[in-house]
Write an enzyme that holds these catalytic residues in place. Structure first.
Site, PDB file in Angstrom:
ATOM      1  N   PRO A  16       0.825  -1.215   0.000  1.00 24.33           N
ATOM      2  CA  PRO A  16       0.000   0.000   0.000  1.00 24.33           C
ATOM      3  C   PRO A  16       0.863   1.270   0.000  1.00 24.33           C
ATOM      4  CG  PRO A  16      -0.824  -1.600   1.593  1.00 24.33           C
ATOM      5  CD  PRO A  16       0.523  -2.102   1.135  1.00 24.33           C
ATOM      6  N   THR A  22       5.876   4.533  12.798  1.00 23.99           N
ATOM      7  CA  THR A  22       5.736   4.391  14.260  1.00 23.99           C
ATOM      8  C   THR A  22       6.997   4.764  15.043  1.00 23.99           C
ATOM      9  OG1 THR A  22       6.403   2.055  14.240  1.00 23.99           O
ATOM     10  CG2 THR A  22       4.038   2.509  13.972  1.00 23.99           C
ATOM     11  N   ASP A  47       4.866   0.525   9.396  1.00 23.78           N
ATOM     12  CA  ASP A  47       6.330   0.522   9.441  1.00 23.78           C
ATOM     13  C   ASP A  47       6.802   0.552  10.890  1.00 23.78           C
ATOM     14  OD1 ASP A  47       8.973   0.972   7.878  1.00 23.78           O
ATOM     15  OD2 ASP A  47       9.046   2.461   9.484  1.00 23.78           O
ATOM     16  N   TYR A  52      12.861   0.700  17.304  1.00 27.24           N
ATOM     17  CA  TYR A  52      11.841   1.640  17.798  1.00 27.24           C
ATOM     18  C   TYR A  52      11.268   1.216  19.152  1.00 27.24           C
ATOM     19  CZ  TYR A  52      11.744   3.304  12.905  1.00 27.24           C
ATOM     20  OH  TYR A  52      12.078   3.781  11.660  1.00 27.24           O
ATOM     21  N   LYS A  81      12.685  -3.825  10.704  1.00 22.16           N
ATOM     22  CA  LYS A  81      14.076  -3.615  10.270  1.00 22.16           C
ATOM     23  C   LYS A  81      15.098  -4.271  11.192  1.00 22.16           C
ATOM     24  CE  LYS A  81      12.416   0.907   8.843  1.00 22.16           C
ATOM     25  NZ  LYS A  81      11.529   1.368   9.918  1.00 22.16           N
ATOM     26  N   HIS A 114      18.438  -1.720   8.410  1.00 19.87           N
ATOM     27  CA  HIS A 114      18.084  -0.354   8.826  1.00 19.87           C
ATOM     28  C   HIS A 114      19.104   0.704   8.387  1.00 19.87           C
ATOM     29  CE1 HIS A 114      15.591   1.762  12.170  1.00 19.87           C
ATOM     30  NE2 HIS A 114      15.979   2.640  11.275  1.00 19.87           N
ATOM     31  N   SER A 211      10.083  10.152   6.720  1.00 21.95           N
ATOM     32  CA  SER A 211      10.017  11.571   7.112  1.00 21.95           C
ATOM     33  C   SER A 211       9.420  12.414   5.971  1.00 21.95           C
ATOM     34  CB  SER A 211      11.395  12.112   7.502  1.00 21.95           C
ATOM     35  OG  SER A 211      11.978  11.333   8.521  1.00 21.95           O
ATOM     36  N   SER A 271       2.005   9.623  12.776  1.00 26.11           N
ATOM     37  CA  SER A 271       1.267  10.508  13.674  1.00 26.11           C
ATOM     38  C   SER A 271       0.594   9.691  14.768  1.00 26.11           C
ATOM     39  CB  SER A 271       0.211  11.313  12.906  1.00 26.11           C
ATOM     40  OG  SER A 271      -0.484  12.147  13.822  1.00 26.11           O
TER      41      SER A 271
END
Ligand code: NAP
Length: 326
Positions: A16, A22, A47, A52, A81, A114, A211, A271
């Site tokens: 998509p 995230t 993602d 993270y 990643k 990554h 980003s 977001s």
């Protein structure tokens, strides 16, 4: 101008074109809000990354969606990643298994390296202080072979790269049995990465823009480690983008995302704010004309507009495989 809702990947897989990012969401309640809102609104591409530190929260939310019968695993495209501490042939399998366990999944759809520089790994110490981190010598070909084995083992449908430059991608292409399906890089109106995109598209892989809004929340990460804030590009208030947005009764964020889709890219806006998550996927009902695209093309700043430069890990800068200009 058209914008594809899905990008075709090897093996008939469909990625998509709008994905929910995230990074910087480490609070469980925020993950729940972001993912539940996104999935209700029709996002089907998520993602994340081992680094993270939110894969386990994401796994929990996904399990709820699967067990309630609202979604099936095959309805989603999940990317995660290999962390920098995993960029070594001996550690690829261990880290993908950790990610799958965290995410409570049997497989991911895309597994990315990554960053092209590996960091030394000490068992049990996943997040040592950034200033103390030491790099590993480069072995991209050896690491890629291990990435290919993860496809063979069914742990990931496809594999790809993040933050690699043309020279580094080309080296992998020379020896790859399974070609990278994707390159994920920082890419937005002020940092358009034209040469890199051209090279990737010519070689048949999808480019994913991270980003895409210029990472306005970046200084939060610097603040957390006590570093000085950085001057960030402010595309959300750019007058040219505002003018185009007003004409279409859209927001500047929507114009920036639409621009990337019309360039044949996939975009990952992040977001935690439901109203923003909603507008960020509401980009398929308008189109930028040639003059508007040209006006946005002309906003290119280049390297100076890079936000995620990874310079917060000093050891990376001295490594010969540091991928960006210093
Ligand atoms: N591979 C890599 O090395 C790498 C590096 C960086 C990022 N990424 C991926 O790309 C994703 C997105 O990049 P990013 O998080 O760096 O930056 P981004 O998506 O460009 O920007 C996110 C920031 O913009 C705000 N925002 C989101 N939608 C908005 C809207 N419609 N209007 C105004 N502000 C809005 C968010 O605030 P709120 O959350 O407060 O709403 C957040 O502070 C990441 O989350 C991660 O998944 C990958």
């Amino acid at each position: 101008m058209a914008a594809k809702i899905f990008k075709d990947l090897p093996g008939g897989l469909k990625m998509p074109a709008i994905e929910i990012g995230t990074w910087q969401i480490t609070d469980e309640a925020d993950i729940e809000t972001a993912l539940n809102t996104a999935l209700e609104l029709g996002y089907r591409h998520i993602d994340t990354a081992f680094a993270y530190e939110n894969e386990h929260f994401i796994g929990r939310v996904l399990q709820e969606w699967f067990s309630s019968g609202k979604l099936k695993r095959e309805d989603l495209f999940i990317t995660t990643k290999l962390p920098l501490q995993g960029v070594h042939p001996d550690r690829v399998e261990m880290f993908i298994k950790k990610s799958l366990e965290n995410l409570k999944l049997d497989y991911v759809d895309l597994y990315l390296i990554h960053f092209p520089v590996g960091l030394k790994y000490v068992e049990g110490e996943t997040n040592p202080s950034l200033v103390d981190m030491q790099t590993e010598p480069e072995d991209h070909v050896g690491v890629w072979k291990k990435m290919e084995e993860q496809v063979d083992a069914g742990r990931t449908k496809t594999i790809g790269l993040a933050n690699f430059n043309v020279r580094q991608i080309d080296r992998i292409l020379q020896s790859a049995r399974i070609k990278p399906a994707c390159l994920q890089v920082e890419l937005h109106v002020y940092l358009q990465q034209r040469e890199l995109v051209k090279f990737c598209l010519q070689n048949g892989f999808v480019v994913v823009a991270y980003s895409p809004l210029g990472c306005p929340g970046y200084n939060k990460s610097l603040e957390e480690i006590g570093a000085e804030p950085k001057k960030l590009p402010d595309m959300l208030h750019d007058e040219t983008i505002k003018k185009i947005a007003t004409k279409h009764t859209k927001s500047t964020a929507q114009v920036m995302l639409r621009y990337l889709l019309q360039r044949d890219l996939v975009a990952i806006p992040k977001s935690v704010t439901p109203a923003r998550i909603k507008v960020n996927i509401d980009v398929f009902d308008f189109s930028l004309d040639a003059a508007e695209v040209k006006a946005l093309d002309d906003l290119e700043v280049g390297e100076e507009a890079r936000v995620c430069d990874f310079k917060i890990i000093p050891a990376l800068l001295n490594h010969p495989e540091f991928p960006f200009s210093k």
